[in-house]
Scaffold this active site. Structure first.
Site, mmCIF file in Angstrom:
data_model
loop_
_atom_site.group_PDB
_atom_site.id
_atom_site.type_symbol
_atom_site.label_atom_id
_atom_site.label_comp_id
_atom_site.label_asym_id
_atom_site.label_seq_id
_atom_site.Cartn_x
_atom_site.Cartn_y
_atom_site.Cartn_z
ATOM 1 N N GLU A 266 0.841 -1.171 -0.072
ATOM 2 C CA GLU A 266 0.000 -0.168 0.037
ATOM 3 C C GLU A 266 0.808 1.266 -0.078
ATOM 4 O O GLU A 266 1.507 1.519 1.035
ATOM 5 C CB GLU A 266 -0.822 -0.071 1.099
ATOM 6 C CG GLU A 266 -2.166 0.798 1.119
ATOM 7 C CD GLU A 266 -2.279 2.025 1.936
ATOM 8 O OE1 GLU A 266 -1.975 2.955 1.604
ATOM 9 O OE2 GLU A 266 -2.451 1.616 3.162
ATOM 10 N N CYS A 300 -2.706 8.586 3.118
ATOM 11 C CA CYS A 300 -2.617 8.252 1.715
ATOM 12 C C CYS A 300 -3.763 8.612 1.120
ATOM 13 O O CYS A 300 -3.627 8.654 -0.458
ATOM 14 C CB CYS A 300 -1.948 6.750 1.794
ATOM 15 S SG CYS A 300 -3.093 5.492 2.565
HETATM 16 C C1 UN1 Z 1 -3.858 5.529 5.089
HETATM 17 O O1 UN1 Z 1 -3.696 6.614 4.903
HETATM 18 O O2 UN1 Z 1 -2.891 4.655 5.152
HETATM 19 O O3 UN1 Z 1 -9.460 5.963 4.167
HETATM 20 C C2 UN1 Z 1 -5.028 4.730 5.317
HETATM 21 C C3 UN1 Z 1 -8.996 6.572 4.947
HETATM 22 C C4 UN1 Z 1 -8.697 5.765 6.253
HETATM 23 C C5 UN1 Z 1 -7.611 5.026 6.120
HETATM 24 C C6 UN1 Z 1 -6.347 5.516 5.538
HETATM 25 N N1 UN1 Z 1 -9.674 4.900 6.464
HETATM 26 O O4 UN1 Z 1 -8.581 7.836 4.823
#
Ligand code: UN1
Length: 512
Positions: A266, A300
Site C-alpha cells: 500500500e 494516503c
Molecule cells: C492511510 O492513509 O494509510 O480511508 C489509510 C481513509 C482511512 C485509512 C487511510 N480509513 O482515509
C-alpha cells in the site's frame, strides 16, 4: 486561522499523558525505555526514549512467531476469532488511551485519533465474523463419483510494516485478519510511532492471555528501516504487508519477489476529485475540505488534485479558499482545532519545495502554504493548508507530497477530466461530485477512474473498513481490510476427491 483561544500544551504535559496512557494499556515504561528519541510533533520535543530491537531480537521474534504458527493454524478459525473479539473489547475499553498516544506521536486532532482507534475496533468486529466465513468453493467434477473443492489455509508468519500516519489502524486491518486466518504476526511500526505500537501490542498480549492463545503469536519490533529490511529478506516471513512510499515499495518488492515471498503493498496516493457542472457545490465543498486539509494532508487518501469544470470553478474555488481561512490550526489536543502539525521538519520542507516548484511551473498559490509559528513550540511544524491553481498538468502535480497542498485544474469535457485524473503514476483513491447519473456511472466504469477506490459525492479519504482498501499502478496493487482481502493472508488448495472406486482420468485420457 491560528488557535489563540486555548493554551498550548507543554511537552511535560504531553509526556505525562503518554506515560499515563502507556501504563493504562499495560506497558511498563521502564521496561521499554532505551536510547532512541521519540518526539511529539505537537511541540517537536522529545517525550520518551525507547529501546530498539536488535537484529537478534527480530530474529527471535520471527522464530517464535513461526513456532507459534504451528499450533495456531490447527485451532479452529471461529475459536481463533475469540482472540480478536477480546482484543476488540480491550481496544474499546482503551479507546481514549490509544487515541491520546496517536495524538501525541502523530499530531492527529483528537476526533481523528479516536476515529483511527474506532477503525481498529471495526476491523476486529469484521474479522470475528469473517472467522466463520473462510469459504472455499465446491465445483462440479467432470468425472462421476468425484468432488472438486478448495480449501484455504494460513500462510505462516505475516510481517507488517506500517507508516506513521495511520500508526495502528492499518496494522490492525492486517493483524485482525491475519490472526483469524491462522497466521502469526511480526510488526515493524514506523519510527515515529513506537509507543502507540507498544500499547496496541500490549492490549493484544492481554487478549491472548485472557483467551489462552499460544505464546509468541504476535510481536512488535522497534527499529529503523533495517528492521523492515530484515523482515523483507527473512524467508520465514511468508507475507510482507507494507505501507509506505513508492520509493520503499520499489526497494522491497523485488527483494520479496526474489525469494518468492508474498507482498501486500500500500504505497503512495495522489488522489483526485472531479467536480462536474451538475455537482451540489455545498456538499462538494465539505467533502473536498475534509479530504484535502484533514489530517494536515497526511493520509494516503488525502485529496491532492481537484479537477473542476470550468463553468463552476469560479463558484467553487473561492469558497474553498474561504473555508480554508476558517480552519483552526493549532495543538491537536485543543477543542475546535482541525489542523494539527506536520510530522516533522522534513515534511514542512517538502511542502515548501513543492509549492516553489508549482509556482515555477506556472501555479498560483490561492491560499496558505505559510508556516504557523507557535511561540511555545518553535520546533514544531504547523502549516496553513495550501490551495494552488495550476494552469495545466505538470511535474509537481504528478508527485505525492505528503503535506496539505490541493492543486486545482479545470476542464471542459468529462473525457478530458478523466484523462487528467488518470494521468498520474499513482492509483489509490478518487472521487466525482456530480448529480448526473451518466457522469457518475462513466467515472465508475472501466474507462473511468483507474483507482482502487472510486467514490461518488464523497471525498477521497475516510473509507470504511467493510470494503477492500488499496490501489493500482504505483500504489502497489494490494488490498487490505474488508471484502475478500482475507484471502491475501491464506493459501488456496484445490482438492479433487474420488469416491467412485474407479480411476477415470480427466480430459478423457486413457492410461494403463
Ligand atoms: C492511510 O492513509 O494509510 O480511508 C489509510 C481513509 C482511512 C485509512 C487511510 N480509513 O482515509
Amino acid at each position: 486561522m491560528t488557535d489563540t483561544t486555548t493554551t498550548f500544551p507543554t511537552t511535560a504535559e504531553i509526556t505525562a499523558d503518554v506515560l499515563r496512557a502507556l501504563k493504562a494499556t499495560g506497558v511498563d515504561p521502564d521496561a521499554v525505555a532505551g536510547d532512541t528519541e521519540v518526539r511529539t510533533p505537537i511541540t517537536g520535543d522529545v517525550i520518551f526514549r525507547v529501546r530498539t530491537s536488535t537484529r537478534d531480537d527480530i530474529d527471535t521474534a520471527v522464530a517464535t512467531a513461526a513456532e507459534a504458527f504451528t499450533t495456531w493454524r490447527d485451532i479452529p478459525a471461529p475459536v481463533r476469532g475469540q482472540l480478536v473479539k477480546r482484543w476488540g473489547q480491550l481496544l474499546t475499553e482503551h479507546k481514549e488511551d490509544l487515541g491520546a498516544l496517536v495524538t501525541a506521536e502523530v499530531g492527529k486532532v483528537t476526533s481523528e485519533a479516536l476515529g483511527e482507534v474506532q477503525e481498529m475496533i471495526d476491523i476486529t468486529d469484521l474479522a470475528v465474523g469473517q472467522s466463520r466465513q473462510l469459504y472455499g468453493k465446491t465445483m462440479p467434477s467432470e468425472r462421476p463419483g468425484h468432488r472438486l473443492a478448495e480449501t484455504w489455509h494460513p500462510l505462516g508468519v505475516v510481517g507488517v510494516i506500517s507508516a506513521f500516519n495511520f500508526p495502528v489502524a492499518v496494522y490492525s486491518w492486517n493483524t485482525a485478519l491475519a490472526l483469524i486466518c491462522g497466521n502469526s504476526v511480526v510488526w515493524k511500526p514506523a519510527e515515529a510511532t513506537p509507543l502507540t505500537a507498544l500499547a496496541t501490542d500490549a492490549l493484544l498480549a492481554r487478549a491472548a492471555e485472557d483467551v489462552g492463545a499460544p505464546a509468541g503469536l504476535h510481536h512488535v519490533v522497534i527499529s529503523d528501516r533495517t528492521g523492515g529490511e530484515q523482515l523483507v529478506n527473512d524467508t520465514r516471513v511468508a507475507l510482507v504487508s507494507a505501507t509506505g512510499s513508492v520509493r520503499m515499495g520499489r526497494e522491497i518488492a523485488p527483494q520479496i519477489a526474489a525469494r518468492f515471498g508474498r507482498a501486500l503493498l500500500e504505497l503512495g496516493g495522489n488522489n483526485g476529485a472531479v467536480v462536474t457542472a451538475s455537482a451540489d457545490l455545498d456538499l462538494a465543498l465539505r467533502g473536498i475540505v475534509f479530504s484535502a486539509a484533514g489530517t494536515a494532508g497526511q493520509r494516503c487518501t488525502t485529496l491532492r488534485r481537484l479537477i473542476v469544470h470550468a463553468d463552476v470553478a469560479d463558484h467553487l474555488v473561492p469558497r474553498i479558499v474561504d473555508a480554508y481561512g476558517t480552519l483552526t490550526i493549532g495543538a491537536p489536543t485543543n477543542d475546535g482545532v482541525l489542523v494539527g502539525p506536520l510530522i516533522d521538519r522534513q515534511s514542512f520542507e517538502n511542502q515548501q519545495a513543492a509549492l516553489a516548484q508549482a509556482q515555477q511551473e506556472g501555479g498560483e498559490v490561492l491560499y496558505g502554504g505559510d508556516r504557523v509559528l507557535i511561540d511555545d513550540a518553535p520546533d514544531a511544524y504547523y502549516v496553513q493548508p495550501a490551495v494552488v491553481q495550476m494552469p495545466e498538468q505538470s511535474d509537481v502535480v504528478q508527485a505525492e507530497t505528503f503535506a496539505p497542498i490541493l492543486y486545482v485544474l479545470t476542464y471542459q469535457t468529462l473525457e478530458e477530466a478523466i484523462a487528467l485524473h488518470n494521468a498520474v503514476p499513482q492509483g489509490l483513491s478518487s472521487a466525482i461530485f456530480t448529480n448526473d447519473q451518466a457522469e457518475a456511472e462513466t467515472f465508475l466504469s472501466a474507462g473511468g477512474s483507474d483507482c482502487g477506490i472510486v467514490n461518488v459525492n464523497i471525498g477521497t479519504s475516510g473509507a470504511e473498513i467493510g470494503g477492500a482498501f488499496g490501489g493500482e499502478k504505483e500504489t502497489g496493487g494490494g488490498r487490505e481490510s474488508g471484502s475478500d482481502s482475507w484471502k491475501t493472508y491464506m493459501r488456496q488448495a484445490t482438492n479433487t476427491i474420488n469416491f467412485s472406486g474407479e480411476l477415470p482420468l480427466a480430459q478423457g485420457v486413457k492410461f494403463l
